[in-house]
Scaffold this motif. Sequence first.
Motif, mmCIF file in Angstrom:
data_model
loop_
_atom_site.group_PDB
_atom_site.id
_atom_site.type_symbol
_atom_site.label_atom_id
_atom_site.label_comp_id
_atom_site.label_asym_id
_atom_site.label_seq_id
_atom_site.Cartn_x
_atom_site.Cartn_y
_atom_site.Cartn_z
ATOM 1 N N ARG A 282 90.477 63.937 -31.756
ATOM 2 C CA ARG A 282 90.639 62.594 -31.539
ATOM 3 C C ARG A 282 89.606 61.902 -30.718
ATOM 4 O O ARG A 282 89.157 60.849 -31.028
ATOM 5 C CB ARG A 282 92.027 62.681 -31.106
ATOM 6 N N SER A 286 86.872 58.663 -31.509
ATOM 7 C CA SER A 286 87.298 57.614 -30.794
ATOM 8 C C SER A 286 85.895 56.947 -30.057
ATOM 9 O O SER A 286 85.466 55.979 -30.160
ATOM 10 C CB SER A 286 88.252 57.761 -29.861
ATOM 11 N N ILE A 452 94.662 47.483 -25.657
ATOM 12 C CA ILE A 452 94.482 48.689 -26.323
ATOM 13 C C ILE A 452 94.865 48.532 -28.017
ATOM 14 O O ILE A 452 94.358 49.127 -28.717
ATOM 15 C CB ILE A 452 95.592 49.767 -25.923
ATOM 16 N N SER A 453 95.799 47.491 -28.112
ATOM 17 C CA SER A 453 96.329 47.088 -29.432
ATOM 18 C C SER A 453 95.061 46.520 -30.209
ATOM 19 O O SER A 453 94.804 46.687 -31.371
ATOM 20 C CB SER A 453 97.573 46.254 -29.263
ATOM 21 N N SER A 456 92.411 49.048 -31.116
ATOM 22 C CA SER A 456 92.781 50.061 -32.145
ATOM 23 C C SER A 456 91.875 50.344 -33.265
ATOM 24 O O SER A 456 91.358 51.253 -33.511
ATOM 25 C CB SER A 456 94.239 49.990 -32.553
ATOM 26 N N PRO A 457 91.410 49.104 -34.033
ATOM 27 C CA PRO A 457 90.693 49.219 -35.091
ATOM 28 C C PRO A 457 89.131 49.738 -35.090
ATOM 29 O O PRO A 457 88.495 50.219 -35.854
ATOM 30 C CB PRO A 457 90.684 47.832 -35.716
ATOM 31 N N TYR A 458 88.904 49.795 -33.692
ATOM 32 C CA TYR A 458 87.459 50.254 -33.513
ATOM 33 C C TYR A 458 87.374 51.583 -32.957
ATOM 34 O O TYR A 458 86.549 51.852 -32.470
ATOM 35 C CB TYR A 458 86.685 49.094 -32.231
ATOM 36 N N THR A 459 88.755 52.241 -33.033
ATOM 37 C CA THR A 459 88.424 53.566 -32.332
ATOM 38 C C THR A 459 88.644 54.627 -33.621
ATOM 39 O O THR A 459 88.764 55.635 -33.545
ATOM 40 C CB THR A 459 89.816 53.860 -31.480
ATOM 41 N N THR A 460 88.615 53.831 -34.714
ATOM 42 C CA THR A 460 88.491 54.718 -35.929
ATOM 43 C C THR A 460 87.294 54.556 -36.850
ATOM 44 O O THR A 460 86.855 53.515 -37.248
ATOM 45 C CB THR A 460 89.864 54.420 -37.002
ATOM 46 N N LYS A 511 91.119 53.686 -43.002
ATOM 47 C CA LYS A 511 91.516 52.146 -42.442
ATOM 48 C C LYS A 511 90.168 51.420 -42.228
ATOM 49 O O LYS A 511 89.388 52.039 -41.742
ATOM 50 C CB LYS A 511 92.019 52.743 -41.135
ATOM 51 N N ARG A 513 88.283 48.221 -40.914
ATOM 52 C CA ARG A 513 88.100 47.521 -39.577
ATOM 53 C C ARG A 513 87.695 46.056 -40.154
ATOM 54 O O ARG A 513 87.029 45.797 -41.020
ATOM 55 C CB ARG A 513 86.996 48.255 -38.641
ATOM 56 N N HIS A 526 85.777 50.565 -22.212
ATOM 57 C CA HIS A 526 86.612 51.349 -23.054
ATOM 58 C C HIS A 526 85.301 52.681 -23.592
ATOM 59 O O HIS A 526 85.911 53.712 -23.653
ATOM 60 C CB HIS A 526 86.994 50.627 -24.553
#
Length: 635
Positions: A282, A286, A452-453, A456-460, A511, A513, A526
């Motif tokens: 993970r 990320s 963080i919310s 989220s789309p940029y950590t997948t 998912k 983005r 980040h």
Amino acid sequence: MSSTEDFKAVHRLIRLTASLAVSSFFTEVRVIGGENVPKDGPIIVTATHHNMMLDPVVLSVAFPYQRILNYWSKATLFKNPIMKYILLSSGNIPVDRKSKDRNVLFKGTIEALSKGEAVALFPEGTSYTEPRIMQVKDGASWAALLYTKWARENPDKARSQDIKVIPASIVYTNKSKYRSGVIMQFGQPISMDAYIDQFLSLDEGASRTAVKRLTGRIEEELVEGTINAPDWDTLYAARMARDILWEGDKSIPLDEFVHISQTLVDLFSTPDITPGFKTLKRYLLSYYSLLQSAHLTNSVLSTLPLPRSLDPNTTAAVPGRVRAILVLLRDSISSLALLPFFFLPLLVHMPAYIMARFGARLVEEEEETQAQNKVAFGLISLIIIYSTAFFFLWSLFMYTPVGAMLAALTVYWFAVYHVKMIDANYARAKQLVAAWRVLVGVWMPKRWELSISALSPYTTPRVPPENPWIDKAKKNVSMTETDSTDTANPSHVVRPSSPTDLNLQREPPVKTRPMRRPPSGRIVRHVLRARVEAVKALAVFFEQLEEGGAKKKVKASVHLARLLGGDVIGSEGEAEGWRYGREVIEFLRKRGAKIPRLSQAPQESEWAALSSEGEGYTTGEEKEEPVWIPTSVQG
């Protein structure tokens, strides 16, 4: 007309032009196994096809002994006499794809092979971007066996040499990236002796079975020369681990690139290999995704004066703003020091860079097309630039014959100078851009960071769209096999009979983005935190793997297990490969991997975090998230 009499002038001209484009776009094309290619005689080259038109370009330019390769083209294109001459002279063979008679379908192929020529095919049937070889079709096998049959029936017309099938695996270190590398590996020549008797048998289905067996052998050779992962997450995690272990873009020897990459893929394909394996994966994914979103790379970050501490629990004091900016200004000045020597070539070639960038943006969703567009748009621009420069210089020499020669030589050496200068300056330019992205990011007030919310789309990691031309039945076979797990015996799974039919778990929906990426400055912090987490998790992973003892087994590709002293369990077609954890770690270290460790003593840091909230001190909030980059990884 024999192959020696047919000069194929158009092919040679195209190959010369293509070689200039290849040498400009790629740093190197490394040929492995060139001794497996016969200097003469009929051969069918079966090559992988994952980068559109660049695959035949690279194959033709770097093919051993400069043998001319013939490619299949639609028969309808040969109707016009002028077009027919151009196509034949450029090394194209007419193929009537509508014909159901294979003797008609392969007529042009058999004629070329009867002259002792080389025919190049792409048995996957289409160019695509997937984590593994998805399909290998039977066309090359039919052509090879039908020619062998024809040669036996017409010994007076055929060459004395028997036909050989030569598998060619083309692997790109980063297929859409400018100044990346290419590995072209030729497998063992495949003789028809083991297949022709069955092919000629009158038994029902014997011919098709022989073709399938030959196709399976071709597939095995192509798999051994490429990188194959069960899914995108495994491939991305292995890539990120590789970039951390070998930080420089060119720190991995190209001869070892495929074996190293496949070893890491196999390592990350082993389920629950260590207690924290899922967490490691993970963190790697990320970090990989955030780097993509920020337009940064780990190799560039490793060249910046980021913090260095061997102990992840040790936090160094935060420097003041002045010191932080002075450090980055120092690097910026050093990056610009040699720019005057490169300014004129850069200025002249700028239209080509702009057009190449424009071409890539037209196909952002198709990675295998981006490099093709970059090369095509850039090449057209260069032809215009160099032609203009030539005529301008020629006019200065009063359009004399000597002037034409001098103008041509000047343009040629200017182009060579540009290529020679580009690598170091391109690296400095990337470092300069990255330095200022980091500077802006760490100076930016913390409240401007993405939450963080929102992050989220940029950590997948983004997964490329499916190719509609891939055989869905073949593609989904692994899904079927996974579903066929014996519920009474969970350890029993039906094994595939093909090296590309991997035993996979059903992947969750992709998912997606947002198309629009955030300003890189808003996610730089980040990115740095993600780097800390990924490196620390990787260090824990390797320590746990080493502590597993000499008998700790990890999954391995069958060919690597056989090559490197591992174990192979099961019969052919259902075999599984295993290697030992400590052997894998030693394998990576011997090839230059800088494996991070947690048990080393602390070393004085330059700076462990960056703050825009104050001068020369660290807030309590920032102390909880120090940026840790181990010296052992930075080298």
